[in-house]
Design a protein around this motif. Structure first.
Motif, PDB file in Angstrom:
ATOM      1  N   ARG A  62     -74.365  51.534  10.255  1.00 20.48           N
ATOM      2  CA  ARG A  62     -74.336  51.001   8.895  1.00 20.48           C
ATOM      3  C   ARG A  62     -73.520  49.707   8.834  1.00 20.48           C
ATOM      4  NH1 ARG A  62     -72.432  55.248   6.984  1.00 20.48           N
ATOM      5  NH2 ARG A  62     -70.290  54.542   6.771  1.00 20.48           N
ATOM      6  N   ARG A  63     -72.378  49.729   9.529  1.00 20.36           N
ATOM      7  CA  ARG A  63     -71.467  48.586   9.522  1.00 20.36           C
ATOM      8  C   ARG A  63     -72.103  47.381  10.191  1.00 20.36           C
ATOM      9  NH1 ARG A  63     -67.419  50.756  13.048  1.00 20.36           N
ATOM     10  NH2 ARG A  63     -67.834  49.517  14.882  1.00 20.36           N
ATOM     11  N   HIS A  64     -72.944  47.652  11.209  1.00 24.11           N
ATOM     12  CA  HIS A  64     -73.527  46.533  11.940  1.00 24.11           C
ATOM     13  C   HIS A  64     -74.755  45.959  11.259  1.00 24.11           C
ATOM     14  CE1 HIS A  64     -70.593  47.201  14.845  1.00 24.11           C
ATOM     15  NE2 HIS A  64     -71.239  46.740  15.894  1.00 24.11           N
ATOM     16  N   ALA A  65     -75.338  46.711  10.331  1.00 28.44           N
ATOM     17  CA  ALA A  65     -76.567  46.239   9.698  1.00 28.44           C
ATOM     18  C   ALA A  65     -76.331  44.895   9.020  1.00 28.44           C
ATOM     19  CB  ALA A  65     -77.064  47.270   8.685  1.00 28.44           C
ATOM     20  N   TRP A  66     -75.263  44.840   8.233  1.00 25.71           N
ATOM     21  CA  TRP A  66     -74.976  43.601   7.511  1.00 25.71           C
ATOM     22  C   TRP A  66     -74.660  42.462   8.480  1.00 25.71           C
ATOM     23  CZ3 TRP A  66     -70.513  40.578   7.354  1.00 25.71           C
ATOM     24  CH2 TRP A  66     -70.542  39.528   6.420  1.00 25.71           C
ATOM     25  N   LEU A  67     -73.785  42.744   9.452  1.00 26.21           N
ATOM     26  CA  LEU A  67     -73.351  41.689  10.367  1.00 26.21           C
ATOM     27  C   LEU A  67     -74.497  41.177  11.226  1.00 26.21           C
ATOM     28  CD1 LEU A  67     -71.098  39.964  11.463  1.00 26.21           C
ATOM     29  CD2 LEU A  67     -70.442  41.834  12.975  1.00 26.21           C
ATOM     30  N   ASP A  68     -75.320  42.095  11.739  1.00 20.27           N
ATOM     31  CA  ASP A  68     -76.436  41.670  12.586  1.00 20.27           C
ATOM     32  C   ASP A  68     -77.425  40.810  11.801  1.00 20.27           C
ATOM     33  OD1 ASP A  68     -75.316  42.952  14.691  1.00 20.27           O
ATOM     34  OD2 ASP A  68     -76.613  44.708  14.609  1.00 20.27           O
ATOM     35  N   ALA A  69     -77.616  41.143  10.522  1.00 19.84           N
ATOM     36  CA  ALA A  69     -78.505  40.334   9.688  1.00 19.84           C
ATOM     37  C   ALA A  69     -77.945  38.923   9.538  1.00 19.84           C
ATOM     38  CB  ALA A  69     -78.686  40.988   8.318  1.00 19.84           C
ATOM     39  N   LEU A  75     -75.926  37.421  11.672  1.00 14.93           N
ATOM     40  CA  LEU A  75     -75.976  36.747  12.968  1.00 14.93           C
ATOM     41  C   LEU A  75     -77.382  36.236  13.278  1.00 14.93           C
ATOM     42  CD1 LEU A  75     -73.692  39.122  15.067  1.00 14.93           C
ATOM     43  CD2 LEU A  75     -73.162  36.797  14.304  1.00 14.93           C
ATOM     44  N   ALA A  76     -78.382  36.978  12.810  1.00 16.81           N
ATOM     45  CA  ALA A  76     -79.761  36.598  13.092  1.00 16.81           C
ATOM     46  C   ALA A  76     -80.135  35.272  12.432  1.00 16.81           C
ATOM     47  CB  ALA A  76     -80.709  37.701  12.616  1.00 16.81           C
ATOM     48  N   GLU A  77     -79.402  34.933  11.372  1.00 14.05           N
ATOM     49  CA  GLU A  77     -79.698  33.692  10.654  1.00 14.05           C
ATOM     50  C   GLU A  77     -78.989  32.482  11.247  1.00 14.05           C
ATOM     51  OE1 GLU A  77     -78.789  34.226   6.555  1.00 14.05           O
ATOM     52  OE2 GLU A  77     -80.256  35.825   6.258  1.00 14.05           O
ATOM     53  N   ARG A  78     -78.188  32.709  12.267  1.00 11.36           N
ATOM     54  CA  ARG A  78     -77.407  31.616  12.869  1.00 11.36           C
ATOM     55  C   ARG A  78     -78.137  31.024  14.068  1.00 11.36           C
ATOM     56  NH1 ARG A  78     -73.732  29.510   9.467  1.00 11.36           N
ATOM     57  NH2 ARG A  78     -73.540  31.133   7.874  1.00 11.36           N
ATOM     58  N   THR A  79     -77.736  29.822  14.428  1.00 15.50           N
ATOM     59  CA  THR A  79     -78.329  29.173  15.594  1.00 15.50           C
ATOM     60  C   THR A  79     -77.751  29.768  16.871  1.00 15.50           C
ATOM     61  OG1 THR A  79     -76.640  27.477  15.780  1.00 15.50           O
ATOM     62  CG2 THR A  79     -78.465  27.023  14.272  1.00 15.50           C
ATOM     63  N   PRO A  80     -78.459  29.623  17.998  1.00  8.63           N
ATOM     64  CA  PRO A  80     -77.918  30.097  19.270  1.00  8.63           C
ATOM     65  C   PRO A  80     -76.562  29.458  19.593  1.00  8.63           C
ATOM     66  CG  PRO A  80     -80.245  29.568  19.489  1.00  8.63           C
ATOM     67  CD  PRO A  80     -79.845  29.107  18.122  1.00  8.63           C
ATOM     68  N   GLU A  81     -76.383  28.207  19.221  1.00 12.49           N
ATOM     69  CA  GLU A  81     -75.110  27.530  19.477  1.00 12.49           C
ATOM     70  C   GLU A  81     -73.980  28.173  18.662  1.00 12.49           C
ATOM     71  OE1 GLU A  81     -77.947  25.919  18.725  1.00 12.49           O
ATOM     72  OE2 GLU A  81     -78.374  25.215  20.768  1.00 12.49           O
ATOM     73  N   GLU A  82     -74.294  28.519  17.424  1.00 17.91           N
ATOM     74  CA  GLU A  82     -73.282  29.161  16.589  1.00 17.91           C
ATOM     75  C   GLU A  82     -72.936  30.542  17.130  1.00 17.91           C
ATOM     76  OE1 GLU A  82     -73.981  27.225  12.154  1.00 17.91           O
ATOM     77  OE2 GLU A  82     -75.329  28.801  12.833  1.00 17.91           O
ATOM     78  N   ARG A  83     -73.950  31.270  17.564  1.00 15.31           N
ATOM     79  CA  ARG A  83     -73.684  32.595  18.140  1.00 15.31           C
ATOM     80  C   ARG A  83     -72.861  32.483  19.424  1.00 15.31           C
ATOM     81  NH1 ARG A  83     -78.913  33.912  16.120  1.00 15.31           N
ATOM     82  NH2 ARG A  83     -79.917  33.308  18.069  1.00 15.31           N
ATOM     83  N   ALA A  84     -73.113  31.438  20.192  1.00 16.75           N
ATOM     84  CA  ALA A  84     -72.333  31.233  21.412  1.00 16.75           C
ATOM     85  C   ALA A  84     -70.873  30.956  21.074  1.00 16.75           C
ATOM     86  CB  ALA A  84     -72.922  30.077  22.231  1.00 16.75           C
ATOM     87  N   ALA A  85     -70.653  30.159  20.023  1.00 17.77           N
ATOM     88  CA  ALA A  85     -69.278  29.864  19.597  1.00 17.77           C
ATOM     89  C   ALA A  85     -68.590  31.140  19.123  1.00 17.77           C
ATOM     90  CB  ALA A  85     -69.287  28.816  18.486  1.00 17.77           C
ATOM     91  N   LEU A  86     -69.339  31.994  18.423  1.00 10.19           N
ATOM     92  CA  LEU A  86     -68.764  33.256  17.942  1.00 10.19           C
ATOM     93  C   LEU A  86     -68.422  34.173  19.112  1.00 10.19           C
ATOM     94  CD1 LEU A  86     -71.041  33.969  14.844  1.00 10.19           C
ATOM     95  CD2 LEU A  86     -68.624  33.337  14.823  1.00 10.19           C
ATOM     96  N   ALA A  87     -69.273  34.200  20.112  1.00  8.57           N
ATOM     97  CA  ALA A  87     -69.023  35.047  21.275  1.00  8.57           C
ATOM     98  C   ALA A  87     -67.762  34.584  22.008  1.00  8.57           C
ATOM     99  CB  ALA A  87     -70.228  35.015  22.216  1.00  8.57           C
ATOM    100  N   GLU A  88     -67.655  33.269  22.162  1.00  6.78           N
ATOM    101  CA  GLU A  88     -66.464  32.727  22.815  1.00  6.78           C
ATOM    102  C   GLU A  88     -65.214  32.993  21.977  1.00  6.78           C
ATOM    103  OE1 GLU A  88     -65.780  31.753  25.581  1.00  6.78           O
ATOM    104  OE2 GLU A  88     -64.294  30.133  25.638  1.00  6.78           O
TER     105      GLU A  88
END
Lengths: 147, 147
Positions: free
Chosen positions: B114-121, B123-136
DNA sequence: TATTGTTATACTCTATAACTATA
DNA sequence: TATAGTTATAGAGTATAACAATA
């Protein structure tokens, strides 16, 4: 104490890594942020008023994502401690504007400096690339919190 | 409500931007994380036990950065709700190991989804570069919280 | 003695429900 | 009626202090 698996960052999905890292760094920052007198929420509100000036109760509650009733009690503590004054909006008698006292501004400034000491020291030990990633993440997380 | 300066991210120093973004996204995630029965802290502990299995009180309190006394009360609630069992460590009678019940595992798994549903949604709207920055950023923040 | 954990007590933070005052 | 804010009450989360049990 033994080393635990809990001290390593999970390596599966990004959402899991993010939530766990955010919760972990938040708890760490909370300890630096709070003073003896003011808890986390009250300090956050005082910091907002210090930075942005007179603000209504509803605006504060929406910004901090708590109910108006909860915020009313938090600002009541700040008023009781002499850090904030409550004034009715002359333009709309239903509204109340909260403003820091000189004491409130001083406490907020001190707290900000104290809170940043630890974080700035941590950031200084990171590479420029890592700091760039954190800057980008700060922007993206801020936008995500809006949605 | 009016637009407020409070709804824009401060653009001065990185430390300020980070602390404010982290506090903001944490409050946002907290609303998604908590169920009716379990608050933020209890859910975090149950999630830890779900993920890593039997853990002592001291290890839990250090991981969550709260006192042992505080953690003792949190796990007491989980035990009272039937989500966790308390067992003395056979190898050291001072230690207590906490383990999720089947019900506890189920609740933890549901909550995580349930907690990840909102966050994953988000994240899906972000660019690969933004997701890479978040991962780092997730990696760096995790390490910083250690220090 | 040191370590592990619990209980007692108090404060902060938050929420829901019921209320007052102003627009 | 709708909006802004408060008060009453309850529960979660946390801390410090004092304590018991085990190593």
């Amino acid at each position: 104490m033994d080393a635990h698996a809990s001290d390593t960052l999970p390596s599966d999905d990004l959402g899991e890594r993010l939530t766990r890292s955010i919760a972990r760094i938040y708890r760490r920052l909370r300890a630096e942020r709070t003073s003896g007198e003011l808890g986390d929420a009250a300090m956050s509100v005082l910091g907002h008023l210090h930075r942005y000036g007179p603000t209504t109760l509803t605006a504060l509650s929406e910004h901090e994502r708590v109910t108006a009733a909860s915020m009313s009690q938090t600002v009541n503590r700040l008023v009781g401690l002499g850090y904030v004054v409550r004034e009715t909006d002359p333009a709309d008698g239903r509204r109340v504007l909260f403003t820091p006292t000189p004491d409130g501004h001083r406490v907020a400034g001190d707290a900000r400096a104290r809170r940043h000491a630890w974080l700035d020291a941590q950031l200084a030990e990171r590479t420029p690339e890592e700091r760039a990633a954190l800057a980008e993440a700060a922007r993206v997380l801020w936008e995500m919190a809006e949605g």
